[in-house]
Design an enzyme around this catalytic site. Structure first.
Site, PDB file in Angstrom:
ATOM      1  N   ASP A 201     -77.916  82.452  -5.752  1.00  0.00           N
ATOM      2  CA  ASP A 201     -79.078  83.326  -5.917  1.00  0.00           C
ATOM      3  C   ASP A 201     -79.992  82.837  -7.050  1.00  0.00           C
ATOM      4  O   ASP A 201     -79.502  82.411  -8.099  1.00  0.00           O
ATOM      5  CB  ASP A 201     -78.537  84.724  -6.248  1.00  0.00           C
ATOM      6  N   GLU A 266     -80.695  78.825  -3.537  1.00  0.00           N
ATOM      7  CA  GLU A 266     -81.982  79.512  -3.378  1.00  0.00           C
ATOM      8  C   GLU A 266     -82.808  79.116  -4.593  1.00  0.00           C
ATOM      9  O   GLU A 266     -82.517  79.521  -5.717  1.00  0.00           O
ATOM     10  CB  GLU A 266     -81.824  81.037  -3.353  1.00  0.00           C
TER      11      GLU A 266
HETATM   12  C1  GLC Z   1     -82.815  86.810  -4.730  1.00  0.00           C
HETATM   13  C2  GLC Z   1     -82.300  87.701  -3.628  1.00  0.00           C
HETATM   14  C3  GLC Z   1     -82.961  89.063  -3.760  1.00  0.00           C
HETATM   15  C4  GLC Z   1     -82.578  89.645  -5.098  1.00  0.00           C
HETATM   16  C5  GLC Z   1     -82.964  88.710  -6.234  1.00  0.00           C
HETATM   17  C6  GLC Z   1     -82.335  89.103  -7.548  1.00  0.00           C
HETATM   18  O1  GLC Z   1     -84.135  86.464  -4.558  1.00  0.00           O
HETATM   19  O2  GLC Z   1     -82.529  87.114  -2.381  1.00  0.00           O
HETATM   20  O3  GLC Z   1     -82.594  89.926  -2.720  1.00  0.00           O
HETATM   21  O4  GLC Z   1     -83.199  90.892  -5.262  1.00  0.00           O
HETATM   22  O5  GLC Z   1     -82.576  87.381  -5.993  1.00  0.00           O
HETATM   23  O6  GLC Z   1     -80.963  88.852  -7.546  1.00  0.00           O
END
Ligand code: GLC
Length: 544
Positions: A201, A266
């Site tokens: 994340d 991500e």
């Molecule tokens: C990422 C996740 C999202 C979350 C954020 C904070 O972007 O995909 O859903 O709210 O991180 O953890």
């Protein structure tokens, strides 16, 4: 021709948002037993890997992306024995499973943060990012990813802590080696239990500038690929060199496991930064998301540009990961103006590109966003910005109430769409189209989106050329504006993909060795010799 050999370079991934997938204990919330009960569906559909959004203990202020205990399961989802069974059942079916690892921050309810904020002298003080303010102002100008200042004042200890997302998600301080060790221990805990890897994340947020320098000014208000936004260039709080080093260290850790595991990041950044994360010798993160298909214009030129871009900037063995949606973005079909035909053509493109396709649960049946007004929102981002009128959000193409894309999976035409038992009240409303858009009805309709997914996944599994072959664009003189044509090739096989992205038919003069039609959308009578007529908004796959 060297072929990719790692499982993660040729798999297909299905993302599950556990709260909305399948409720088995009648509380209106999906659970791990629910996922287990649907593994046969996912397997038969043809996906090889599942990624599950976080199901760990959490006050659920950001629905699991605010973890208060990484080693235990939120009770509404199940317990440790359910996770162990889930891993076992996935492996038993010859599939892989990825967990979602929130490294950047914990919940403010995590015992580490509770301890850290209790006193400036706390042994865990330095586990988070604490600074003195400048008078009554925050320590520097850094903005969180959510638009407001990233700094939050703590009156108890008269200092500010940093949070890249929302205030209840304080960022960990990775400059403290104990933090790194604690998180690596958590990774090992799950790797020892058999998880095949992690989706990481907001990984680009991990480290911040050591000297806390102010970010330079930028004229961008809206975020630009996480490099600038809210009138600042995110030079000092994102994509730091130390984060890239951390990616390599985490890779070393997972590479000490057999069978082979993987990391899927991500993150956002320009091509150079992404290549750094992946590593010069493919020794960083195994994969990172590519966002290019999310807002793709349905034009042959755009489709071609993406292929050109990845072949130039990320040639094999780099392996792009293409997503059409996720739990943060408006659902694909809603973005396409509810046009299922376009979703079919996009699926054809996504599943035949060189790289890994990821499908967000419900995308395979064409689920749409459910309109939920901000004031009834459960998403913390939706709640924060509920004062912005809808037309402004639409105009700026901003998506701030993520509840809309997270509604329960539509399994059948019964009350509650087969997500929960009738009579139970699901945590988010179900789309009223569920009597038509659901797994059961679409399974019976040969031409449904669901069956297109199934056929494409089948074809992909059977074809080395599609799974791991090269990709090459084919010129289509005169009809370039309409037709996308490309070849996938392995040692044994060549596959030709033709997609007509226009409202009129066109003719492709087939000089390739692919003569046998193996898949079609809207092209029923194909003479595969010589000229091939392709109907408007239609597609075709031919093979040798
Ligand atoms: C990422 C996740 C999202 C979350 C954020 C904070 O972007 O995909 O859903 O709210 O991180 O953890």
């Amino acid at each position: 021709m060297a072929m990719n050999k790692h499982w993660w370079q040729k798999t297909t991934i299905y993302q599950i948002y556990p709260r909305s997938y399948k409720d088995t204990n009648e509380d209106g919330i999906g659970d791990l037993q629910g996922i287990i009960s649907k593994l046969n569906y996912i397997k038969k559909l043809g996906f090889e890997t599942i990624w599950i959004s976080p199901f760990f203990q959490s006050p659920q202020q950001d629905w699991g992306y605010d973890v208060s205990d990484y080693l235990n399961i939120a009770p509404e989802y199940g317990d440790l024995s359910d996770v162990e069974r889930l891993i076992h059942e996935v492996h038993h079916r010859g599939m892989h499973i990825l967990f979602d690892f929130v490294l950047n921050h914990t919940s403010d309810q995590h015992p580490w943060f509770q301890e850290s904020r209790s006193s400036r002298k706390s042994p865990k003080r330095d586990w988070y990012i604490w600074r003195d303010g400048q008078g009554s102002r925050p320590p520097n100008n850094w903005k969180a990813q959510t638009g407001r200042t990233g700094w939050n004042f703590d009156p108890g200890t008269d200092q500010w802590y940093y949070a890249s997302f929302l205030p209840f998600q304080p960022d960990l301080n990775y400059r403290n080696s104990d933090v790194k060790e604690a998180m690596f221990k958590i990774a090992r805990y799950w790797l020892d239990r058999g998880v095949d890897g992690f989706r990481l994340d907001i990984f680009h947020c991990l480290f911040k500038d050591e000297n806390f320098r102010d970010n330079p000014w930028s004229y961008y208000l809206l975020p630009q690929n996480s490099m600038a936004g809210f009138f600042q260039d995110w030079k000092y709080n994102l994509n730091q060199q130390e984060t890239i080093q951390f990616a390599h260290d985490l890779r070393t850790l997972i590479d000490s496991y057999t069978p082979e595991r993987m990391l899927l990041g991500e993150l956002f950044g320009d091509d150079d930064v992404i290549r750094d994360y992946l590593g010069k010798h493919q020794d960083g993160l195994n994969l990172v998301f590519s966002w290019d298909l999310m807002d793709l214009g349905m034009k042959a030129g755009h489709f071609r540009d993406i292929i050109r871009h990845y072949e130039t900037e990320f040639p094999a063995p780099y392996t792009p990961v293409f997503v059409l949606g996720n739990h943060d973005r408006k659902r694909l079909v809603s973005r396409l103006g509810e046009k299922i035909r376009l979703a079919k053509l996009l699926a054809l493109y996504q599943f035949t590109l060189r790289g890994i396709p990821i499908t967000y649960y419900g995308e395979e049946i064409g689920m749409s966003d459910v309109y939920i007004p901000g004031k009834y929102g459960k998403d913390p981002i939706g709640k924060l910005y509920k004062w912005i009128p809808e037309f402004v959000l639409d105009y700026l193409n901003l998506y701030l109430n993520r509840d809309r894309c997270r509604t329960p999976m539509q399994w059948d035409e019964n009350e509650n769409a087969g997500f929960s038992k009738p009579g139970v009240s699901p945590w988010l409303p179900i789309h009223h189209n569920f009597t038509r858009v659901n797994v059961r009805s679409e399974a019976e309709d040969e031409e449904s989106l669901l069956n297109i997914y199934k056929d494409l996944l089948f074809l992909r599994r059977e074809s080395k050329a599609i799974q791991e072959g090269t990709i090459k664009l084919i010129d289509c003189p005169g009809i370039e504006g309409q037709l996308l044509a490309f070849k996938r090739q392995s040692e044994q096989e060549i596959v030709l993909v033709l997609i007509n992205l226009s409202g009129s038919d066109c003719t492709f003069n087939n000089k390739t060795e692919c003569k046998q039609a193996v898949f079609q959308i809207g092209c029923h009578d194909i003479s595969s010799e010589g000229d091939i007529r392709i109907n408007p908004w239609s597609g075709l796959i031919l093979s040798t």
